[in-house]
Write a protein that holds these residues in place. Structure first.
Motif, short mmCIF file in Angstrom:
data_model
loop_
_atom_site.label_atom_id
_atom_site.label_comp_id
_atom_site.label_asym_id
_atom_site.label_seq_id
_atom_site.Cartn_x
_atom_site.Cartn_y
_atom_site.Cartn_z
N PHE A 26 0.13 -3.79 3.08
CA PHE A 26 -0.35 -3.00 2.30
C PHE A 26 1.43 -1.36 2.48
O PHE A 26 0.77 -1.00 1.07
N VAL A 27 2.37 -2.27 2.22
CA VAL A 27 3.16 -1.87 1.95
C VAL A 27 3.70 -2.15 0.40
O VAL A 27 4.14 -1.31 -0.59
N ALA A 29 0.95 -2.43 -2.44
CA ALA A 29 0.31 -1.62 -2.78
C ALA A 29 0.47 -0.01 -2.58
O ALA A 29 0.45 0.91 -3.21
N VAL A 30 1.42 0.30 -1.68
CA VAL A 30 1.71 2.05 -1.33
C VAL A 30 2.96 1.98 -2.20
O VAL A 30 2.56 3.14 -3.05
N VAL A 31 3.60 0.74 -2.23
CA VAL A 31 4.57 0.61 -3.87
C VAL A 31 4.77 0.90 -4.96
O VAL A 31 5.14 1.20 -5.83
N GLY A 33 1.13 1.05 -6.18
CA GLY A 33 -0.08 1.76 -6.95
C GLY A 33 0.29 3.32 -6.49
O GLY A 33 -0.87 3.87 -6.95
N GLY A 34 1.19 4.28 -5.50
CA GLY A 34 1.35 5.03 -5.49
C GLY A 34 0.80 5.42 -4.34
O GLY A 34 0.36 7.14 -4.28
N GLY A 35 0.54 4.89 -3.80
CA GLY A 35 -0.98 5.51 -2.30
C GLY A 35 -1.44 4.20 -1.74
O GLY A 35 -1.47 3.56 -2.20
N PRO A 36 -1.73 4.46 -0.52
CA PRO A 36 -2.33 3.80 0.34
C PRO A 36 -4.06 2.89 -0.90
O PRO A 36 -4.73 3.48 -0.76
N PRO A 37 -4.21 1.87 -0.78
CA PRO A 37 -5.50 1.18 -0.91
C PRO A 37 -6.71 2.18 -0.72
O PRO A 37 -6.54 2.42 0.74
#
Length: 61
Positions: A26-27, A29-31, A33-37
């Motif tokens: 999750f972390v 993906a946020v870092v 991808g710029g947001g939560p999946p």
């Protein structure tokens, strides 16, 4: 949670590893991808849309 309450040490380590792996994924993906999946929840109904009208204004006092 169940493995900890059951006091079965053979189940605690894999459950803990799964939680940590999910958190790391999750972390990352946020870092990156710029947001939560995006959620992957097949079978659930779509969420209702939010109202587009503004709330009524309060009278001046």
């Amino acid at each position: 949670m169940r493995s900890g309450r059951a006091r079965d040490a053979t189940q605690v380590v894999p459950a803990g590893a799964a939680v940590v792996t999910g958190l790391v994924n999750f972390v990352v993906a946020v870092v990156l991808g710029g947001g939560p999946p995006a959620p992957n929840l097949p079978g659930l109904p779509a969420l209702p849309s939010l109202p587009t009208t503004s709330p009524p204004s309060l009278p001046a006092t």
